[in-house]
Design a protein around this motif. Structure first.
Motif, PDB file in Angstrom:
ATOM      1  N   VAL A  30      76.645  51.293  48.990  1.00  0.00           N
ATOM      2  CA  VAL A  30      77.269  52.603  48.802  1.00  0.00           C
ATOM      3  C   VAL A  30      78.332  52.851  49.865  1.00  0.00           C
ATOM      4  O   VAL A  30      78.215  52.386  50.997  1.00  0.00           O
ATOM      5  N   GLY A  31      79.379  53.574  49.498  1.00  0.00           N
ATOM      6  CA  GLY A  31      80.410  53.917  50.474  1.00  0.00           C
ATOM      7  C   GLY A  31      81.783  53.969  49.846  1.00  0.00           C
ATOM      8  O   GLY A  31      81.976  53.585  48.690  1.00  0.00           O
ATOM      9  N   LYS A  32      82.771  54.421  50.645  1.00  0.00           N
ATOM     10  CA  LYS A  32      84.140  54.569  50.151  1.00  0.00           C
ATOM     11  C   LYS A  32      85.074  53.493  50.691  1.00  0.00           C
ATOM     12  O   LYS A  32      86.150  53.276  50.148  1.00  0.00           O
ATOM     13  N   VAL A  33      84.674  52.817  51.787  1.00  0.00           N
ATOM     14  CA  VAL A  33      85.570  51.870  52.448  1.00  0.00           C
ATOM     15  C   VAL A  33      85.126  50.443  52.148  1.00  0.00           C
ATOM     16  O   VAL A  33      83.962  50.081  52.344  1.00  0.00           O
ATOM     17  N   SER A  34      86.046  49.631  51.660  1.00  0.00           N
ATOM     18  CA  SER A  34      85.748  48.232  51.345  1.00  0.00           C
ATOM     19  C   SER A  34      85.752  47.387  52.614  1.00  0.00           C
ATOM     20  O   SER A  34      86.654  47.503  53.447  1.00  0.00           O
ATOM     21  N   ARG A  35      84.731  46.539  52.768  1.00  0.00           N
ATOM     22  CA  ARG A  35      84.625  45.683  53.951  1.00  0.00           C
ATOM     23  C   ARG A  35      84.253  44.264  53.535  1.00  0.00           C
ATOM     24  O   ARG A  35      83.811  44.029  52.423  1.00  0.00           O
ATOM     25  N   GLY A  36      84.403  43.318  54.494  1.00  0.00           N
ATOM     26  CA  GLY A  36      84.081  41.926  54.209  1.00  0.00           C
ATOM     27  C   GLY A  36      82.583  41.703  54.065  1.00  0.00           C
ATOM     28  O   GLY A  36      81.797  42.213  54.852  1.00  0.00           O
ATOM     29  N   MET A  37      82.199  40.903  53.041  1.00  0.00           N
ATOM     30  CA  MET A  37      80.778  40.619  52.799  1.00  0.00           C
ATOM     31  C   MET A  37      80.592  39.188  52.312  1.00  0.00           C
ATOM     32  O   MET A  37      79.811  38.929  51.395  1.00  0.00           O
ATOM     33  N   GLU A  38      81.298  38.258  52.920  1.00  0.00           N
ATOM     34  CA  GLU A  38      81.242  36.871  52.460  1.00  0.00           C
ATOM     35  C   GLU A  38      79.829  36.283  52.566  1.00  0.00           C
ATOM     36  O   GLU A  38      79.349  35.640  51.638  1.00  0.00           O
ATOM     37  N   HIS A  39      79.164  36.466  53.702  1.00  0.00           N
ATOM     38  CA  HIS A  39      77.809  35.922  53.861  1.00  0.00           C
ATOM     39  C   HIS A  39      76.816  36.668  52.976  1.00  0.00           C
ATOM     40  O   HIS A  39      75.917  36.066  52.374  1.00  0.00           O
ATOM     41  N   GLU A  40      76.966  37.983  52.898  1.00  0.00           N
ATOM     42  CA  GLU A  40      76.055  38.799  52.103  1.00  0.00           C
ATOM     43  C   GLU A  40      76.135  38.426  50.621  1.00  0.00           C
ATOM     44  O   GLU A  40      75.146  38.552  49.887  1.00  0.00           O
ATOM     45  N   LYS A  41      77.278  37.956  50.206  1.00  0.00           N
ATOM     46  CA  LYS A  41      77.471  37.545  48.815  1.00  0.00           C
ATOM     47  C   LYS A  41      76.484  36.436  48.431  1.00  0.00           C
ATOM     48  O   LYS A  41      75.884  36.469  47.348  1.00  0.00           O
ATOM     49  N   GLY A  42      76.274  35.479  49.324  1.00  0.00           N
ATOM     50  CA  GLY A  42      75.322  34.404  49.060  1.00  0.00           C
ATOM     51  C   GLY A  42      73.901  34.923  48.943  1.00  0.00           C
ATOM     52  O   GLY A  42      73.105  34.438  48.120  1.00  0.00           O
ATOM     53  N   ILE A  43      73.562  35.913  49.770  1.00  0.00           N
ATOM     54  CA  ILE A  43      72.230  36.527  49.718  1.00  0.00           C
ATOM     55  C   ILE A  43      72.027  37.236  48.381  1.00  0.00           C
ATOM     56  O   ILE A  43      70.991  37.092  47.729  1.00  0.00           O
ATOM     57  N   LEU A  44      73.033  37.982  47.957  1.00  0.00           N
ATOM     58  CA  LEU A  44      72.938  38.724  46.698  1.00  0.00           C
ATOM     59  C   LEU A  44      72.794  37.780  45.509  1.00  0.00           C
ATOM     60  O   LEU A  44      72.032  38.056  44.570  1.00  0.00           O
ATOM     61  N   LYS A  45      73.499  36.655  45.529  1.00  0.00           N
ATOM     62  CA  LYS A  45      73.388  35.684  44.439  1.00  0.00           C
ATOM     63  C   LYS A  45      71.956  35.186  44.287  1.00  0.00           C
ATOM     64  O   LYS A  45      71.425  35.075  43.173  1.00  0.00           O
ATOM     65  N   LYS A  46      71.317  34.895  45.412  1.00  0.00           N
ATOM     66  CA  LYS A  46      69.937  34.400  45.359  1.00  0.00           C
ATOM     67  C   LYS A  46      68.964  35.499  44.936  1.00  0.00           C
ATOM     68  O   LYS A  46      67.986  35.249  44.233  1.00  0.00           O
ATOM     69  N   LEU A  47      69.224  36.735  45.369  1.00  0.00           N
ATOM     70  CA  LEU A  47      68.355  37.840  44.970  1.00  0.00           C
ATOM     71  C   LEU A  47      68.460  38.113  43.466  1.00  0.00           C
ATOM     72  O   LEU A  47      67.478  38.490  42.827  1.00  0.00           O
ATOM     73  N   ILE A  48      69.651  37.915  42.914  1.00  0.00           N
ATOM     74  CA  ILE A  48      69.821  38.049  41.466  1.00  0.00           C
ATOM     75  C   ILE A  48      68.950  37.036  40.738  1.00  0.00           C
ATOM     76  O   ILE A  48      68.345  37.332  39.695  1.00  0.00           O
ATOM     77  N   GLU A  49      68.838  35.828  41.300  1.00  0.00           N
ATOM     78  CA  GLU A  49      67.977  34.799  40.708  1.00  0.00           C
ATOM     79  C   GLU A  49      66.509  35.224  40.715  1.00  0.00           C
ATOM     80  O   GLU A  49      65.710  34.750  39.899  1.00  0.00           O
ATOM     81  N   HIS A  50      66.155  36.127  41.649  1.00  0.00           N
ATOM     82  CA  HIS A  50      64.782  36.631  41.745  1.00  0.00           C
ATOM     83  C   HIS A  50      64.604  37.955  40.987  1.00  0.00           C
ATOM     84  O   HIS A  50      63.616  38.658  41.208  1.00  0.00           O
ATOM     85  N   GLY A  51      65.553  38.282  40.129  1.00  0.00           N
ATOM     86  CA  GLY A  51      65.388  39.442  39.256  1.00  0.00           C
ATOM     87  C   GLY A  51      66.002  40.741  39.743  1.00  0.00           C
ATOM     88  O   GLY A  51      65.892  41.768  39.066  1.00  0.00           O
ATOM     89  N   PHE A  52      66.642  40.731  40.916  1.00  0.00           N
ATOM     90  CA  PHE A  52      67.308  41.937  41.393  1.00  0.00           C
ATOM     91  C   PHE A  52      68.661  42.116  40.700  1.00  0.00           C
ATOM     92  O   PHE A  52      69.302  41.145  40.276  1.00  0.00           O
ATOM     93  N   ARG A  53      69.085  43.351  40.595  1.00  0.00           N
ATOM     94  CA  ARG A  53      70.435  43.674  40.146  1.00  0.00           C
ATOM     95  C   ARG A  53      71.207  44.275  41.320  1.00  0.00           C
ATOM     96  O   ARG A  53      70.603  44.803  42.258  1.00  0.00           O
ATOM     97  N   VAL A  54      72.507  44.213  41.246  1.00  0.00           N
ATOM     98  CA  VAL A  54      73.367  44.739  42.302  1.00  0.00           C
ATOM     99  C   VAL A  54      74.136  45.933  41.753  1.00  0.00           C
ATOM    100  O   VAL A  54      74.722  45.863  40.670  1.00  0.00           O
ATOM    101  N   LYS A  55      74.127  47.037  42.510  1.00  0.00           N
ATOM    102  CA  LYS A  55      74.847  48.238  42.110  1.00  0.00           C
ATOM    103  C   LYS A  55      75.780  48.678  43.236  1.00  0.00           C
ATOM    104  O   LYS A  55      75.357  48.787  44.391  1.00  0.00           O
ATOM    105  N   LEU A  56      77.030  48.916  42.901  1.00  0.00           N
ATOM    106  CA  LEU A  56      78.006  49.436  43.856  1.00  0.00           C
ATOM    107  C   LEU A  56      78.292  50.887  43.515  1.00  0.00           C
ATOM    108  O   LEU A  56      78.600  51.210  42.362  1.00  0.00           O
TER     109      LEU A  56
END
Length: 363
Positions: A199-225
């Motif tokens: 959540v938030g209004k300002v876009s920031r870098g999340m290159e490492h977090e992107k890899g974490i989110l990909k794996k969490l999606i494999e475990h059934g999580f969804r991502v919401k912005l």
């Protein structure tokens, strides 16, 4: 007592700035300067005299022309500081082209100066600079920052860690108050979606977090912005909710399982504006009843998360280790929720916190 609040480039309804205006207006007359890009006229409502100052941001053109426009904007505000009748001037930011002058004018007039330090200015100001220019800029702004603090009578910080670092680094000893970016109200939803929310209004870098989110999606999580659609996440499945009114945003946020607060603002890990931050999204998430996932270098947030057991601390560079921590926390989710509910009130602005703020400013 009359207070001149300098919002500078903050819009009228900026959460932190307008909160101080509303609180102060309960006991004082307030003159409130704020930024607008529209043709607005000053007006009075209750104890507040609203003073919009127009400036159009991000116009394409010559840098010299842009700088001259900023000087004109700053001088309009300096004129208020120099000529208006008031007892206290409350700076929410300094004037970029006259960073010390405004403080000197108020001091020369015998006015009390309150300086609300939202950001770690030596690093945050012109933070896109790199290399030698970055080093020189930080030395110059650090010297300016020390002069500003020396001229101030009282200082307000968003976190204790920022206050300690600034005072030690600059050998400052001034009365201070730690006043974080509290949420407006408590929300809670019993219904939870298996979602990681950003959540938030300002876009920031999340290159490492992107890899974490990909794996969490494999475990059934969804991502919401909520509030921003990050380009860095364009190639992973996610739901995007555009900016919405605060109460709607909090209700939407309260349905998520976790709120991810891990990012890199300008490309290096020891950026103090991130390390010592306690941002709105952190307080809003906890006030919405949602456990947080925070980056291990965010010192101020990490201390609270570990102390109260209200979330997960991750090292984004360790993707597998971070995923395991989040999955383990999900297995013990009820314990996290119990802790968040227990301490939720600490993250919300209330009468006691308002009285503390007013007593500090007005005493």
């Amino acid at each position: 007592m009359k207070i001149l609040v300098i919002g500078y480039m903050h819009p009228k309804n900026d959460k932190r700035v307008f909160r101080t205006v509303r609180a102060l207006s309960e006991r004082c007359e307030v003159i409130y300067q704020y930024w607008t890009d529209k043709d607005e006229k000053e007006y009075v409502d209750g104890n507040v005299r609203y003073m919009p100052v127009k400036y159009t941001k991000n116009t394409k053109g010559n840098y010299i022309v842009e700088y001259m426009r900023r000087i004109k904007f700053d001088r309009l505000i300096l004129d208020m500081i120099e000529n208006f009748e008031y007892d206290v001037v409350y700076f929410h930011h300094f004037l970029a082209s006259l960073p010390v002058k405004a403080f000197e004018v108020a001091k020369r007039r015998g006015k009390m100066i309150v300086y609300d330090v939202h950001e770690y200015h030596p690093e945050n100001f012109l933070n896109a600079l790199k290399g030698v220019l970055k080093y020189l800029k930080e030395k110059v702004v650090l010297n300016i920052f020390k002069k500003q603090l020396t001229l101030s009578d009282k200082v307000i910080f968003v976190s204790k860690e920022m206050q300690e670092d600034v005072y030690k680094r600059l050998s400052i000893d001034k009365p201070y108050l730690v006043f974080p970016n509290y949420a407006d109200d408590v929300f809670f939803s019993e219904k939870r979606e298996k979602e990681i929310c950003i959540v938030g209004k300002v876009s920031r870098g999340m290159e490492h977090e992107k890899g974490i989110l990909k794996k969490l999606i494999e475990h059934g999580f969804r991502v919401k912005l909520i509030g921003m659609d990050l380009g860095v996440l364009s190639d992973i499945p996610h739901e995007y909710k555009a900016f919405m009114p605060y109460e709607e945003m909090m209700k939407e946020l309260s349905k998520c399982t976790f709120s991810l607060i891990s990012y890199n603002t300008i490309g290096y890990e020891n950026y103090k504006n991130d390390i010592f931050a306690l941002p709105n999204k952190y307080y809003d998430s906890l006030a919405a009843g949602v456990p947080v996932i925070v980056k291990n270098t965010f010192v101020s947030m990490v201390k609270e998360v570990e102390k109260y057991g209200i979330g997960v601390v991750i090292d984004p560079k360790d993707v597998n280790g971070s995923v395991k921590k989040i999955l383990d926390a999900y297995e013990n989710y009820q314990a996290l929720i119990n802790n968040v509910k227990k301490y939720q009130h600490m993250f919300v602005f209330d009468e006691a916190k308002k009285d503390e703020l007013l007593s500090f400013i007005l005493s």
